[in-house]
Design an enzyme around this catalytic site. Structure first.
Site, PDB file in Angstrom:
ATOM      1  N   TYR A 171      40.099  44.361  53.161  1.00  0.00           N
ATOM      2  CA  TYR A 171      39.038  44.169  52.171  1.00  0.00           C
ATOM      3  C   TYR A 171      37.620  44.599  52.339  1.00  0.00           C
ATOM      4  CZ  TYR A 171      36.641  41.553  48.549  1.00  0.00           C
ATOM      5  OH  TYR A 171      35.906  41.240  47.146  1.00  0.00           O
ATOM      6  N   LYS A 175      36.165  47.890  50.341  1.00  0.00           N
ATOM      7  CA  LYS A 175      34.926  47.693  49.531  1.00  0.00           C
ATOM      8  C   LYS A 175      33.764  48.719  50.025  1.00  0.00           C
ATOM      9  CE  LYS A 175      36.061  44.695  46.527  1.00  0.00           C
ATOM     10  NZ  LYS A 175      36.128  45.014  44.925  1.00  0.00           N
TER      11      LYS A 175
END
Length: 300
Positions: A171, A175
């Site tokens: 993640y 991001k």
């Protein structure tokens, strides 16, 4: 619904729940025609349902706004084009793209599986690239034909992508990639009348209410600073014609907005000749002492 987005056409991905839902509602409240995209998956990306997207459409229409549902997989290149085409064919144009869709499969790095890594990067990175690529092609053609748009892209990064987050390697990587993608897209698309920015929101959603439950609690003064709706007014402003800023990342939590400063060149030393590995240590340590230490990784 009159507002700062009156008559503009917007796509919001992952808009069936959480932040995306609030973005869609706020954009509609500000007068935009909204294509509400959502696969209706579970928190970890499993299963499909048209219900969440249609529920948001129904809510917008009941409040006097205009919206339509879309169930495309935005990480699929062809389906992302169909999403952009739907907005244009339904409302005659496209002005705003809010890339929000995503999910998590949190693991410590030593326990992460390849399919989990690939799935997270696919939905976040591919899911930002594909809709933006097709929207950009449309806007470029509009500009070439003398109809230079006033178009806006708002991507969704995260504090995990900017500072890192323990247990969220995939993640965080995705991001962080979105933040860099935003910088590049802002430079490439500016000539066509498009601004590209990103937000790094902190809010109570399906992805945060478990691992960050304590931080998500309502404050003692009664202000629900982690309600996802707190983020959406800034998204609406970034989607407006007034917002000419581009290539920036805005961290948003409650009533607080912070402009992230990102990577900048720090202290440097040029010897004027090739380095000797055995002698590099003292010089590098001196540069580190002169530099600003990075903020701690979340969860460290």
């Amino acid at each position: 619904m009159a507002g700062i987005l009156e008559g503009r056409v917007a796509i919001v991905t992952g808009a069936g729940r959480g932040l995306g839902r609030e973005h869609a509602l706020e954009l509609a409240r500000q007068g935009a025609f909204v294509v509400v995209n959502d696969l209706g998956t579970s928190l970890n990306g499993d299963g499909l349902s048209e219900g969440p997207a249609q529920d948001v459409v129904n809510e917008i229409v009941a409040a006097g706004g205009t919206a339509t549902a879309n169930g495309a997989d935005i990480a699929d290149f062809a389906q992302a084009k169909e999403l952009v085409d739907q907005a244009i064919s339904t409302y005659g144009r496209l002005d705003i793209l809010v890339n929000n869709a995503g999910f998590v499969r949190d693991r410590m790095l030593v326990n992460a599986e390849e399919d989990e890594w690939n799935a997270v990067l696919r939905v976040h990175l591919n899911g930002h690239f594909a809709p933006m690529r097709h929207a950009a092609a449309y806007w470029r053609q509009e500009a070439k034909e003398g109809r230079t748009p006033v178009a806006r892209v708002i991507n969704t990064s995260s504090g995990a992508g900017l500072q890192g987050s323990v247990g969220q390697a995939a993640y965080s990587a995705a991001k962080g990639g979105i933040a860099s993608l935003t910088l590049v897209a802002a430079q490439e698309l500016g000539r066509y009348g498009v601004t590209v920015n990103a937000i790094a929101p902190s809010a109570r959603t399906r992805m945060t209410e478990g691992p960050f439950a304590e931080a998500m609690a309502v404050r003692e003064d009664g202000f629900d600073h982690m309600h996802p709706g707190n983020v959406s007014p800034i998204v609406a402003w970034l989607a407006s014609a007034e917002a000419t800023v581009s290539g920036r990342v805005f961290e948003i939590e409650g009533g607080r907005v912070c402009i992230e400063e990102g990577w900048n060149h720090g202290p440097s030393l040029d010897l004027g000749h090739r380095w000797d590995a055995a002698e590099a240590g003292p010089h590098i340590r001196q540069l580190l002492e002169q530099s600003v230490a990075p903020e701690p990784v979340y969860g460290a």
